[in-house]
Motif scaffolding. Structure first.
Motif, PDB file in Angstrom:
ATOM      1  N   UNK A 152      -6.445 -12.000   3.635  1.00 15.47           N
ATOM      2  CA  UNK A 152      -7.396 -10.790   2.855  1.00 15.47           C
ATOM      3  C   UNK A 152      -6.638  -9.514   3.147  1.00 15.47           C
ATOM      4  N   UNK A 153      -6.414  -8.623   2.066  1.00 12.99           N
ATOM      5  CA  UNK A 153      -5.759  -7.334   2.347  1.00 12.99           C
ATOM      6  C   UNK A 153      -6.751  -6.344   2.662  1.00 12.99           C
ATOM      7  N   UNK A 158       8.200   5.575 -10.128  1.00 16.61           N
ATOM      8  CA  UNK A 158       7.701   6.927  -9.868  1.00 16.61           C
ATOM      9  C   UNK A 158       6.654   6.786  -8.659  1.00 16.61           C
ATOM     10  N   UNK A 159       6.502   5.775  -7.876  1.00 18.89           N
ATOM     11  CA  UNK A 159       6.107   5.828  -6.796  1.00 18.89           C
ATOM     12  C   UNK A 159       4.390   6.203  -6.883  1.00 18.89           C
ATOM     13  N   UNK A 160       3.953   5.764  -8.096  1.00 19.65           N
ATOM     14  CA  UNK A 160       2.731   6.005  -8.148  1.00 19.65           C
ATOM     15  C   UNK A 160       1.861   4.448  -7.891  1.00 19.65           C
ATOM     16  N   UNK A 161       0.835   4.607  -7.187  1.00 15.56           N
ATOM     17  CA  UNK A 161      -0.038   3.354  -6.914  1.00 15.56           C
ATOM     18  C   UNK A 161      -0.161   2.554  -8.109  1.00 15.56           C
ATOM     19  N   UNK A 162       0.214   1.079  -8.134  1.00 10.08           N
ATOM     20  CA  UNK A 162      -0.047   0.119  -8.955  1.00 10.08           C
ATOM     21  C   UNK A 162      -1.164  -0.897  -8.784  1.00 10.08           C
ATOM     22  N   UNK A 222       0.209  -0.751  -3.125  1.00  7.85           N
ATOM     23  CA  UNK A 222       1.618  -1.163  -3.491  1.00  7.85           C
ATOM     24  C   UNK A 222       1.866  -0.019  -4.478  1.00  7.85           C
ATOM     25  N   UNK A 223       3.159   0.367  -4.290  1.00  8.30           N
ATOM     26  CA  UNK A 223       3.487   1.596  -5.326  1.00  8.30           C
ATOM     27  C   UNK A 223       4.753   1.103  -6.479  1.00  8.30           C
ATOM     28  N   UNK A 267       0.873   1.987   2.905  1.00 12.28           N
ATOM     29  CA  UNK A 267      -0.224   2.190   3.444  1.00 12.28           C
ATOM     30  C   UNK A 267      -0.673   3.805   3.181  1.00 12.28           C
ATOM     31  N   UNK A 268      -2.096   3.638   3.085  1.00 10.24           N
ATOM     32  CA  UNK A 268      -2.824   5.141   2.755  1.00 10.24           C
ATOM     33  C   UNK A 268      -4.147   4.879   3.351  1.00 10.24           C
ATOM     34  N   UNK A 269      -4.714   6.290   3.373  1.00 10.04           N
ATOM     35  CA  UNK A 269      -6.083   6.237   3.648  1.00 10.04           C
ATOM     36  C   UNK A 269      -6.728   7.432   2.755  1.00 10.04           C
TER      37      UNK A 269
END
Length: 424
Positions: free
Chosen positions: A367-368, A304-308, A299-300, A325-327
């Motif tokens: 489960x995320x 500011x679009x940083x990961x929370x 989640x961002x 989503x990211x890897x």
């Protein structure tokens, strides 16, 4: 104050007015001259015979100047001279900076006074201060420097004018001139040193490659798809890679012709790439040996679009996070390892599904982490070719990927070709 005590001692030793010495000493210290060096400079200025024989600073070839030198007298050709505004101790200063050369070498300089320097001038700078900058000596030309222009020019093995291609630029370069295509450009507002400031940012390209840029005083000539000549730009590090900075003192001219942008990225071993300290647009190959925590569904912050983490943004506190989503995959080629960061589009490709698909899988499994596990199963152990922008800092080396492609060639054939090359 400690400075007053130094000034009082100097005035007593030299037999001169304390207020004059205090003003000179304050001026040198404000220009980042170390206090001991500043005192020695004033002793020479006022003719103290007990210090270094009371003579002028020694004359040195530029190739022999070291950070240990206090003050020197040098003669050289001004290769580049560009103005820039800096803020020092709360005040704005306009400085001139560039590079000076003689037959033995070249050195960066900063002029804190307006000496009227131009590219191609041959000058002699007496009582020029020397400081260390990024491990190298740099000349400081200030109020106590005597500067004269020579009628006879030196023949030096360097080109004047600062003409460069993007691939040849490095962090710290000053007064450079480039001719580029504006491949990407956006106007945005940032919190600058004087409040909200509108800037242009994007990517420049030429035959040698691409580099990001920031234009601090938006020039109308800089627009996406245009070609421009920029004089008196400087290069700073941004997010671990060199960035071209265009200031209010830069000259921007539109060009009629087209400039082709090189399509090929620099190809390197991982270890060599990491040792550069950061490189824009590089291609690496290796095996994915792990997928790090913080991959898959994240989640961002909407601001500011940083990961929370657990609904908390380190800048904006409690927020309603935006699903994304990211890897973060570790790529290793035997010479080194780097963390490859895939954005949402590339993550959807390796996941083979959309964000909505991933959210549905997580809901069904309650489960995320199941999304990250799926991605691990699909890419760990495989070999990939990755293109992107590498940054290296105290937290490690990270490559923001623009492409992430599984190697399609036969590893047996590559091994055989390698052995044939070794045998040859």
């Amino acid at each position: 104050m400690e400075l007053d005590k130094h000034a009082e001692d100097l005035a007593s030793d030299l037999g001169v007015d304390k207020e004059e010495v205090t003003a000179d000493l304050q001026n040198l210290v404000e220009y980042s001259v170390p206090i001991d060096e500043a005192k020695q400079s004033l002793r020479r200025k006022y003719g103290d015979g007990s210090s270094d024989g009371g003579g002028a600073p020694s004359s040195k070839d530029l190739g022999d100047v070291t950070p240990e030198d206090g003050n020197v007298t040098v003669t050289g050709v001004v290769l580049t001279a560009g103005k820039r505004s800096i803020r020092y101790q709360g005040d704005d200063h306009v400085i001139v900076e560039g590079r000076l050369a003689d037959e033995t070498g070249a050195i960066d300089y900063t002029a804190w006074e307006d000496f009227g320097l131009s590219s191609g001038d041959t000058i002699t700078a007496g009582n020029a201060g020397v400081r260390e900058w990024d491990g190298e000596p740099e000349l400081n030309l200030g109020e106590s420097t005597s500067l004269s222009f020579e009628e006879e020019s030196l023949d030096v093995p360097y080109d004047s004018g600062g003409e460069s291609q993007l691939a040849d630029l490095h962090t710290g370069d000053r007064a450079v001139t480039v001719e580029v295509t504006v491949t990407d450009c956006e106007r945005r507002t940032i919190d600058g040193r004087d409040g909200e400031t509108e800037i242009l940012s994007g990517v420049f390209g030429d035959e040698s490659g691409r580099l990001p840029f920031t234009n601090w005083d938006p020039a109308p000539e800089i627009e996406a798809g245009g070609t421009v000549r920029i004089e008196n730009a400087y290069v700073q590090e941004f997010r671990g890679v060199p960035e071209v900075n265009v200031s209010e003192f830069s000259s921007v001219t539109s060009l009629e012709g087209e400039i082709d942008v090189g399509a090929d990225a620099t190809t390197m071993d991982v270890g060599d790439a990491v040792r550069t300290g950061g490189i824009y647009d590089v291609e690496l190959s290796g095996n994915v040996i792990a997928v790090r925590d913080g991959s898959g569904l994240i989640q961002r912050c909407p601001e500011c679009y940083r990961v929370v983490q657990k609904g908390q943004c380190r800048t904006h506190g409690d927020v309603d996070g935006i699903d994304d989503m990211r890897v973060k995959a570790i790529l290793d080629d035997g010479t080194g390892a780097v963390t490859v960061v895939l954005d949402d589009d590339l993550t959807e490709q390796v996941y083979d599904g959309t964000l909505e698909d991933a959210l549905e899988q997580a809901r069904e499994a309650m489960d995320q982490e199941v999304v990250a596990d799926t991605i691990r199963d699909r890419i760990v152990g495989l070999e990939y070719r990755v293109r992107g922008h590498l940054s290296v800092d105290e937290y490690g080396s990270n490559l923001d990927a623009e492409s992430f492609e599984e190697q399609s060639d036969d590893p047996t054939a590559r091994a055989r070709a390698f052995l044939e090359e070794v045998d040859a």
